[in-house]
Design an enzyme around this catalytic site. Structure first.
Site, PDB file in Angstrom:
ATOM      1  N   THR A   5       0.902  -1.156   0.000  1.00 38.60           N
ATOM      2  CA  THR A   5       0.000   0.000   0.000  1.00 38.60           C
ATOM      3  C   THR A   5       0.940   1.205   0.000  1.00 38.60           C
ATOM      4  O   THR A   5       2.027   1.133   0.591  1.00 38.60           O
ATOM      5  CB  THR A   5      -0.924   0.034   1.236  1.00 38.60           C
ATOM      6  OG1 THR A   5      -0.105   0.135   2.402  1.00 38.60           O
ATOM      7  CG2 THR A   5      -1.779  -1.227   1.344  1.00 38.60           C
ATOM      8  N   HIS A   6       0.546   2.263  -0.658  1.00 39.84           N
ATOM      9  CA  HIS A   6       1.414   3.453  -0.818  1.00 39.84           C
ATOM     10  C   HIS A   6       2.752   3.084  -1.474  1.00 39.84           C
ATOM     11  O   HIS A   6       3.759   3.766  -1.246  1.00 39.84           O
ATOM     12  CB  HIS A   6       1.697   4.135   0.521  1.00 39.84           C
ATOM     13  CG  HIS A   6       0.488   4.357   1.366  1.00 39.84           C
ATOM     14  ND1 HIS A   6      -0.197   5.550   1.396  1.00 39.84           N
ATOM     15  CD2 HIS A   6      -0.178   3.524   2.202  1.00 39.84           C
ATOM     16  CE1 HIS A   6      -1.232   5.453   2.224  1.00 39.84           C
ATOM     17  NE2 HIS A   6      -1.248   4.218   2.725  1.00 39.84           N
ATOM     18  N   SER A  55      18.431  -0.307 -26.245  1.00 32.86           N
ATOM     19  CA  SER A  55      18.799   1.099 -26.367  1.00 32.86           C
ATOM     20  C   SER A  55      19.819   1.238 -27.489  1.00 32.86           C
ATOM     21  O   SER A  55      20.646   0.359 -27.693  1.00 32.86           O
ATOM     22  CB  SER A  55      19.400   1.584 -25.049  1.00 32.86           C
ATOM     23  OG  SER A  55      20.241   2.697 -25.283  1.00 32.86           O
ATOM     24  N   LYS A  75      20.982  -2.394 -22.037  1.00 30.24           N
ATOM     25  CA  LYS A  75      19.574  -2.129 -21.763  1.00 30.24           C
ATOM     26  C   LYS A  75      18.615  -3.164 -22.339  1.00 30.24           C
ATOM     27  O   LYS A  75      18.771  -3.639 -23.455  1.00 30.24           O
ATOM     28  CB  LYS A  75      19.184  -0.763 -22.323  1.00 30.24           C
ATOM     29  CG  LYS A  75      19.814   0.381 -21.573  1.00 30.24           C
ATOM     30  CD  LYS A  75      19.170   0.581 -20.230  1.00 30.24           C
ATOM     31  CE  LYS A  75      18.151   1.702 -20.315  1.00 30.24           C
ATOM     32  NZ  LYS A  75      17.451   1.868 -19.054  1.00 30.24           N
ATOM     33  N   GLU A 102       5.279  -0.099 -21.238  1.00 31.15           N
ATOM     34  CA  GLU A 102       5.240   1.370 -21.162  1.00 31.15           C
ATOM     35  C   GLU A 102       4.265   1.954 -22.182  1.00 31.15           C
ATOM     36  O   GLU A 102       3.552   2.922 -21.906  1.00 31.15           O
ATOM     37  CB  GLU A 102       6.632   1.950 -21.425  1.00 31.15           C
ATOM     38  CG  GLU A 102       7.642   1.652 -20.330  1.00 31.15           C
ATOM     39  CD  GLU A 102       9.039   2.054 -20.771  1.00 31.15           C
ATOM     40  OE1 GLU A 102       9.452   3.167 -20.465  1.00 31.15           O
ATOM     41  OE2 GLU A 102       9.710   1.249 -21.448  1.00 31.15           O
ATOM     42  N   GLN A 152     -20.172  13.627 -37.368  1.00 31.16           N
ATOM     43  CA  GLN A 152     -19.266  12.868 -38.223  1.00 31.16           C
ATOM     44  C   GLN A 152     -17.923  12.630 -37.519  1.00 31.16           C
ATOM     45  O   GLN A 152     -17.198  11.696 -37.858  1.00 31.16           O
ATOM     46  CB  GLN A 152     -19.059  13.639 -39.532  1.00 31.16           C
ATOM     47  CG  GLN A 152     -18.156  12.941 -40.520  1.00 31.16           C
ATOM     48  CD  GLN A 152     -18.225  13.599 -41.886  1.00 31.16           C
ATOM     49  OE1 GLN A 152     -19.226  13.469 -42.590  1.00 31.16           O
ATOM     50  NE2 GLN A 152     -17.185  14.321 -42.260  1.00 31.16           N
TER      51      GLN A 152
HETATM   52  N1  ARG Z   1     -20.789  11.199 -43.167  1.00 29.21           N
HETATM   53  C1  ARG Z   1     -21.893  11.546 -42.317  1.00 29.21           C
HETATM   54  C2  ARG Z   1     -21.552  11.223 -40.873  1.00 29.21           C
HETATM   55  O1  ARG Z   1     -20.688  10.461 -40.661  1.00 29.21           O
HETATM   56  C3  ARG Z   1     -23.119  10.772 -42.702  1.00 29.21           C
HETATM   57  C4  ARG Z   1     -24.404  11.474 -42.403  1.00 29.21           C
HETATM   58  C5  ARG Z   1     -24.501  12.724 -43.224  1.00 29.21           C
HETATM   59  N2  ARG Z   1     -25.774  13.339 -43.141  1.00 29.21           N
HETATM   60  C6  ARG Z   1     -25.941  14.566 -43.596  1.00 29.21           C
HETATM   61  N3  ARG Z   1     -27.126  15.039 -43.524  1.00 29.21           N
HETATM   62  N4  ARG Z   1     -24.956  15.292 -44.062  1.00 29.21           N
HETATM   63  O2  ARG Z   1     -22.127  11.746 -39.966  1.00 29.21           O
END
Ligand code: ARG
Length: 462
Positions: free
Chosen positions: A156-157, A278, A284, A291, A323
């Site tokens: 712990t710690h 390394s 190394k 990591e 989008q």
């Molecule tokens: N490429 C658009 C998206 O990924 C698809 C939907 C687009 N709809 C629109 N009304 N422009 O969101």
């Protein structure tokens, strides 16, 4: 440049800058197979609803399958001037089959189309995550199986606290992974509602059957509200959160692997195949894989925050901002899948250095609680026992000794309650085995929990 399907009301061509800025096909092309799957379900429903003739439906289905094959073989060319995967496929379909292709988009909008595609994509990816989690869990349980009798200083710690079985320590990670597995399953249960037929946002006047398309796409049911259907991205957020939490768990284990394999600890030796060297220091052998798991966790958290922030001020229903949802989710799920694979290899390959562990167990008075508990068993109140043990530790610190250097007579100088059996109490093995409380580290307990863990892994349904 191909003519845009929506070009009817436009007097100018789209600027090439805006085309480059608004295109998403470079990313959403990964949805292509799901897009085709959704379109097939939609076309079959349009046929059943009398909105397509048999001949038209046949042409559409054949055309879509052919495009699918071309995408699979890598011969399909995606055109960024057609914005996204949806328009690329639809335009190509019409090019190949003619007029019938233009009817596929009846009673549908890209707004419900993209919501379907992305749900299908996330559902598949989460299934892969669950399968990888299961493989990793099996590796963790196997390593635990090998190390019931390996005793490590529990911390712990990051200070020596009490000895624990290494199996017990590893099974703590197993519990996290069980929760991760269940969480991903819960996310899929909530995701599994079909937005198809929500159309742009308000539904459609055409006589569609949303239950039919939902069933065809293996959704549990169609969504009850068309506005929610096109504006909800909770499923994407939940997937991003599942990924973030898995990464947090992997990162904690990665951190322990880094520390435990470092020279001051030397508790474990990592497989050469999972380390790198390394360019300047010839001696190394660095734990880079662990990591990087730790390092990549930051990016996965960032993706979750990016999505939450992107969604937070969007008025209903669809907005183009959305989008931006795909790249972070795709990246988080890709990262988590790769990290699970890497961690599986690391856990399988790591070797324990028993001498270093034994040395480590002698430092830090790790069985001090056992000494105090011993006095309690002999009737000394716990606070008093704590003080007496503290005094022993303090005098050993100034002399540079350990409990192991003391005879029972030495102990009796601090309290009459000590008997000859105290010298066995301070052994790490006896400390571990005395902790028989439910969920405690006694080897007897751990063996039972291992059997239970084996059965739990077996029963996981991916
Ligand atoms: N490429 C658009 C998206 O990924 C698809 C939907 C687009 N709809 C629109 N009304 N422009 O969101």
């Amino acid at each position: 440049m191909k003519k845009k399907p929506w070009s009817g009301r436009f007097g100018q061509e789209t600027s090439s800058l805006v085309e480059r800025f608004t295109e998403s096909v470079s990313i959403d092309r990964r949805l292509a197979f799901h897009d085709i799957e959704g379109s097939i379900a939609h076309a079959e429903m349009l046929l059943a609803a009398g909105l397509l003739s048999e001949q038209e439906a046949c042409a559409i289905l054949e055309g879509l399958k052919e495009i699918g094959r071309d995408i699979e073989s890598g011969t399909f060319v995606f055109d960024p001037s057609l914005e996204d995967v949806h328009m690329n496929i639809e335009v190509e379909l019409t090019k190949r089959i003619g007029e019938a292709g233009k009817k596929l988009h009846t009673a549908r909008s890209r707004n419900d189309q993209v919501a379907v595609d992305f749900r299908l994509f996330v559902r598949d990816r989460l299934a892969e995550v669950r399968a990888s989690l299961k493989t990793f869990m099996a590796a963790v349980v196997q390593k635990a199986e090998d190390h019931v009798d390996t005793i490590i200083p529990g911390m712990t710690h990051l200070q020596h606290a009490q000895p624990v079985s290494l199996a017990h320590h590893l099974l703590a990670y197993f519990e996290m992974l069980v929760r991760d597995f269940e969480r991903a399953g819960d996310a899929v249960r909530r995701l599994n509602v079909s937005p198809l037929g929500s159309a742009a946002l308000a539904g459609t006047p055409h006589p569609i059957d949303r239950f039919m398309t939902a069933a065809a796409l293996k959704f549990d049911e169609p969504g009850r509200n068309s506005i929610d259907g096109v504006s909800d991205r909770d499923f994407a957020l939940e997937a991003a959160f599942c990924a973030a939490l898995i990464m947090m768990h992997l990162s904690r284990l990665a951190e322990e692997i880094v520390i435990w394999s470092s020279q001051p600890f030397s508790w474990i030796v990592l497989p050469d195949a999972f380390c790198t060297g390394s360019s300047i220091m010839p001696q190394k052998k660095n734990p880079d894989a662990a990591e990087l798991v730790r390092g990549k966790t930051g990016g996965v958290y960032g993706n979750l925050v990016a999505l939450l922030t992107m969604m937070k001020a969007l008025p209903l229903a669809y907005n183009r901002d959305m989008q931006e949802d795909k790249a972070p989710v795709m990246e988080s799920l890709d990262t988590v899948l790769m990290c699970l694979e890497v961690m599986t290899g690391l856990v399988q390959g790591l070797q324990v250095n028993r001498e270093a562990l034994e040395r480590s167990l002698k430092a830090g008075f790790i069985t001090a609680t056992d000494v105090a508990d011993y006095l309690v068993e002999k009737g000394v109140p716990f606070r008093e026992a704590h003080r007496i043990t503290g005094e022993i530790v303090s005098s050993l610190v100034s002399e540079g000794g350990t409990f192991e250097d003391m005879s029972s007579e030495d102990f009796r100088k601090f309290s009459d309650a000590f008997g000859p059996d105290i010298v066995s109490v301070i052994r790490p093995e006896s400390s571990v085995d005395r902790r028989r409380s439910y969920g405690g580290t006694a080897r007897k307990n751990v063996k039972t929990m291992l059997e239970d863990a084996h059965a739990r892994v077996e029963s996981l349904d991916v």
